[in-house]
Scaffold this active site. Sequence first.
Site, PDB file in Angstrom:
ATOM      1  N   ARG A   1       0.822  -1.220   0.000  1.00 11.62           N
ATOM      2  CA  ARG A   1       0.000   0.000   0.000  1.00 11.62           C
ATOM      3  C   ARG A   1       0.855   1.269   0.000  1.00 11.62           C
ATOM      4  O   ARG A   1       0.344   2.359  -0.263  1.00 11.62           O
ATOM      5  CB  ARG A   1      -0.911   0.012   1.231  1.00 11.62           C
ATOM      6  CG  ARG A   1      -1.879  -1.163   1.306  1.00 11.62           C
ATOM      7  CD  ARG A   1      -2.599  -1.200   2.629  1.00 11.62           C
ATOM      8  NE  ARG A   1      -1.675  -1.393   3.751  1.00 11.62           N
ATOM      9  CZ  ARG A   1      -2.044  -1.482   5.021  1.00 11.62           C
ATOM     10  NH1 ARG A   1      -3.339  -1.378   5.336  1.00 11.62           N
ATOM     11  NH2 ARG A   1      -1.144  -1.669   5.968  1.00 11.62           N
TER      12      ARG A   1
ATOM     13  N   TYR B   1     -15.339 -13.470  -9.232  1.00 12.28           N
ATOM     14  CA  TYR B   1     -16.474 -12.546  -9.206  1.00 12.28           C
ATOM     15  C   TYR B   1     -16.077 -11.123  -9.605  1.00 12.28           C
ATOM     16  O   TYR B   1     -16.875 -10.193  -9.476  1.00 12.28           O
ATOM     17  CB  TYR B   1     -17.139 -12.529  -7.825  1.00 12.28           C
ATOM     18  CG  TYR B   1     -16.217 -12.287  -6.651  1.00 12.28           C
ATOM     19  CD1 TYR B   1     -15.724 -11.018  -6.362  1.00 12.28           C
ATOM     20  CD2 TYR B   1     -15.849 -13.330  -5.810  1.00 12.28           C
ATOM     21  CE1 TYR B   1     -14.882 -10.787  -5.286  1.00 12.28           C
ATOM     22  CE2 TYR B   1     -15.007 -13.119  -4.727  1.00 12.28           C
ATOM     23  CZ  TYR B   1     -14.530 -11.842  -4.476  1.00 12.28           C
ATOM     24  OH  TYR B   1     -13.693 -11.625  -3.402  1.00 12.28           O
TER      25      TYR B   1
END
Length: 426
Positions: free
Chosen positions: A209, A289
């Site tokens: 991050r 998904y």
Amino acid sequence: MLSRIAPSAAARLLQSAASTGRRAFSTQLSGAELLAKFEQTVADQASAILSMDNDKKLRFYSLFKQAKEGDVATDRPGMFDLAGRYKWDAWNSLKGTSREEAMRLYISELTAVAPAAAAATSDSGVSAVAQASFQPKLTALLPADSYRGKVVFITGGGTGLGKGMATRYSELGATVFIVSRTQEVLQATAEEISAQTGNPVYFASCDVRDPESVSKALDACEQAAGLPDVIVNNAAGNFISPFERLSPNGWKSITDIVLNGTAYVTLEAGKRLLKAGRSANVLCISTTYADLGSGFVAPSAAAKAGVNALIRSLASEWGRYGFRFVGIAPGPIETKGAFSRLDPTGKFRKLMIDRLPTGRFGEVPELSNFATYLTSDYASWITGQVFNFDGGETAFMSGEFNELVQVTEAEWDYMAKMIRNTKGST
């Protein structure tokens, strides 16, 4: 009115198989002892019943209902509730059987068939033939030394899928560099893999991050092993939550790791490689998904959709520099980290297996084999693609009528008769 279906052949076989044991058993227990034995059998054999075919499930459903409630006292369900009609018919076929006798039948018949049922089927109830057909091959797919002289940089490499891929790349001769946030885990994993394969495995703590942390990790990789030939963006975060329960930090914690982290690693490594006149193959771990979305994991779905777009975008843009970009979207593969957050109670394990035509979860070495193929020279014409690696889950869930795999032959015969008798049918 449609006539009631007679007890199935399977039910008659169950009765026959247990008859000898039942005669001996019926005189041994009664009252509180029988009830306690019945309740213990129900608890102990629940998973065994789940693995049986529908005829056997109906038999034990009817015995359970007769034992708990006695004769059926409700009206037969309507013609459009096929499942309800089958259950009602099976229960009603025991009319007049005492509750104690139903308990004895349940115990003796289930005790007789449970071991065979467990041996004949997997958790999903697929046939023994299917089980044999879908057995995983866990040894290395590619020839030995396919990655000799190559450097492979893997994020999230200390545990789970990352550790599995690091192991397989190292087995194939690569010099592997793994990163994640926990130094102790990385060190243990690096030592374990290196001892197993005899090849060097380097590591550095890194928070994907943080662009500065990513830069330092790539500095360490260059110093220890050189610029990477393969980059595996595997670091991820996910947890289940209704969207309205999320905080902004909850959303950010996932999207920062999954989407921003993938971008930061790819950008920093790519700039260094371009400056050096080099290229690399980049693999990103996505999810099934990502393209259609999924409730209760919205941050992950959105972030992984971004990763898929990045794969396709950079395959088009950086192909001129010799880069390839590919993705793998895994179905359910049982790793401690993922399952502890996505199915903490284990409640949905059976549900997940039931929608896999292969009847089993994937194995980490299988995915590792696919990863090493996609980033190898054997796959040099593959780029810009994200591959579902899911045991058929996506295909099964896409078909409106695929749940009909649960219908038995007897039920098909019954429904065919109903359809033929429908007015106006041809």
